[in-house]
Scaffold this motif. Sequence first.
Motif, mmCIF file in Angstrom:
data_model
loop_
_atom_site.group_PDB
_atom_site.id
_atom_site.type_symbol
_atom_site.label_atom_id
_atom_site.label_comp_id
_atom_site.label_asym_id
_atom_site.label_seq_id
_atom_site.Cartn_x
_atom_site.Cartn_y
_atom_site.Cartn_z
ATOM 1 N N LYS A 83 -1.099 5.335 0.776
ATOM 2 C CA LYS A 83 -2.835 5.702 0.071
ATOM 3 C C LYS A 83 -3.057 6.128 1.578
ATOM 4 C CE LYS A 83 -2.997 3.084 -3.989
ATOM 5 N NZ LYS A 83 -4.193 1.469 -4.208
ATOM 6 N N LEU A 86 -8.344 4.905 3.966
ATOM 7 C CA LEU A 86 -9.930 4.204 4.339
ATOM 8 C C LEU A 86 -10.074 3.886 2.244
ATOM 9 C CD1 LEU A 86 -12.111 6.254 5.987
ATOM 10 C CD2 LEU A 86 -11.570 4.310 6.013
ATOM 11 N N THR A 87 -8.442 4.326 1.908
ATOM 12 C CA THR A 87 -8.708 3.923 0.411
ATOM 13 C C THR A 87 -8.638 2.167 -0.079
ATOM 14 O OG1 THR A 87 -8.055 6.442 -0.264
ATOM 15 C CG2 THR A 87 -7.251 4.346 -2.313
ATOM 16 N N PHE A 89 -8.953 0.584 2.493
ATOM 17 C CA PHE A 89 -9.787 -0.249 3.153
ATOM 18 C C PHE A 89 -10.943 -1.056 2.004
ATOM 19 C CE2 PHE A 89 -9.882 0.543 7.380
ATOM 20 C CZ PHE A 89 -9.135 0.048 7.874
ATOM 21 N N ASN A 90 -11.492 0.247 0.733
ATOM 22 C CA ASN A 90 -11.803 -0.039 -0.163
ATOM 23 C C ASN A 90 -11.183 -0.948 -1.081
ATOM 24 O OD1 ASN A 90 -14.757 0.874 -1.382
ATOM 25 N ND2 ASN A 90 -12.961 1.359 -2.784
ATOM 26 N N GLU A 91 -10.087 -1.399 -1.657
ATOM 27 C CA GLU A 91 -9.611 -1.761 -2.458
ATOM 28 C C GLU A 91 -9.300 -3.170 -2.238
ATOM 29 O OE1 GLU A 91 -5.482 -0.346 -3.040
ATOM 30 O OE2 GLU A 91 -6.772 1.629 -4.323
ATOM 31 N N TYR A 92 -9.512 -3.516 -0.669
ATOM 32 C CA TYR A 92 -8.974 -4.693 -0.646
ATOM 33 C C TYR A 92 -10.312 -5.669 0.339
ATOM 34 C CZ TYR A 92 -4.269 -4.316 -1.358
ATOM 35 O OH TYR A 92 -2.890 -4.075 -3.026
ATOM 36 N N VAL A 93 -10.746 -5.155 1.498
ATOM 37 C CA VAL A 93 -11.626 -5.570 1.929
ATOM 38 C C VAL A 93 -12.849 -6.217 2.026
ATOM 39 C CG1 VAL A 93 -13.275 -3.500 2.626
ATOM 40 C CG2 VAL A 93 -12.778 -5.120 4.750
ATOM 41 N N TRP A 94 -13.663 -5.830 0.718
ATOM 42 C CA TRP A 94 -14.467 -5.971 -0.549
ATOM 43 C C TRP A 94 -14.216 -7.369 -0.882
ATOM 44 C CZ3 TRP A 94 -18.728 -4.503 1.252
ATOM 45 C CH2 TRP A 94 -18.787 -3.061 1.503
ATOM 46 N N ASN A 95 -12.869 -7.434 -0.713
ATOM 47 C CA ASN A 95 -12.386 -9.607 -1.263
ATOM 48 C C ASN A 95 -12.023 -10.332 -0.787
ATOM 49 O OD1 ASN A 95 -11.313 -8.009 -4.044
ATOM 50 N ND2 ASN A 95 -9.539 -7.492 -3.676
ATOM 51 N N PHE A 255 -15.083 -8.990 7.797
ATOM 52 C CA PHE A 255 -14.673 -7.594 6.820
ATOM 53 C C PHE A 255 -12.877 -8.184 7.491
ATOM 54 C CE2 PHE A 255 -18.701 -6.482 6.856
ATOM 55 C CZ PHE A 255 -18.995 -6.024 5.876
ATOM 56 N N ILE A 270 -7.863 -8.509 2.801
ATOM 57 C CA ILE A 270 -7.037 -7.209 3.212
ATOM 58 C C ILE A 270 -6.470 -7.856 4.638
ATOM 59 C CG2 ILE A 270 -9.293 -7.426 5.143
ATOM 60 C CD1 ILE A 270 -7.694 -4.248 4.334
#
Length: 317
Positions: A83, A86-87, A89-95, A255, A270
């Motif tokens: 993947k 950045l994809t 990052f968007n999936e894991y970093v917000w957790n 982050f 992340i």
Amino acid sequence: MSTYLTKRLLYMLLILFGASMLIFFLYALTPGDFVSGNLKMSAERKAELRELYGLSKPVFERYLIWMKNVFQGDFGYSLAQQKPVLTLFNEYVWNSFLLAITSTFLTWALAVIIGVISAYKQYSWFDTLVMIAIFAAMSIPSFFIGLFLIKILAVDFKWLPPGGMLTTGSNATGWAYYKEVLHHMALPVIVMTLLGVGSLTRYFRSNMVDVMKQEYIRTARAKGLKEKTVLYRHALRNALLPAITLVGFELPGLFGGSLIIEKIFNWPGIGQLYMQSFGARDYPLLMGFTFFLAILTIIGTLLSDILYHVADPRVKL
């Protein structure tokens, strides 16, 4: 202000350029990579993939290609996860951000309250208990506290789930989903707060003790001001000024995730993905994430400098 910001932006670009070179060449010159470390592939398939992903090109040429893609918002492609970086990052970093922002808010709130009271009641029984608790929290490893609270709160009393972000097989939606996430994040947030509140409380306490000895505090008391006014309006405001410096270092931490905590509680953040990438030698993801943290660190230091000037106009930029 505009002149200062222009200079700082130029410095930031130079620092990011140096950081990008250090990050890229550190990973690029490390022996092995995801393709060469995969024992299931034939030599022909490895050569084909190395040519496909540009791993066979000279290192400096690869660096120029990587930087060109970064300026276009492309941090690379994860070979292990298949993947874009950045994809992921968007999936894991917000957790990770969810855990970090909650624990940071609780840590700072508790540290300020306890630090102020402890400094005001210096050498009292409360201050003594606080100092003992601070050194205990700073000396106990994070994995021990995490496993201990899992044993007590999750296994023995069954008040909180031992790990994960959702219950296995859960199909909750709407408010039920958010409630379930909050229930699961309670235990890791408690551990992260306990780990951070000790050193920060000690920092605020020492600042408050120094401020309480200043002449303007004696003057404020001599004027007949209420003790609460002296304590919170005069002493606390000035004691918080040095803490603004710490704000800049909080931004990458929000982050960046917590490697140990996310691993203990199986939290899909992340930090855990970062550790998995080390084992798989997924260097594109490692380079992209490390450079992302470098950007956040530089932005954080700029924000802390500006906030320090706003909080104390006597400080010149």
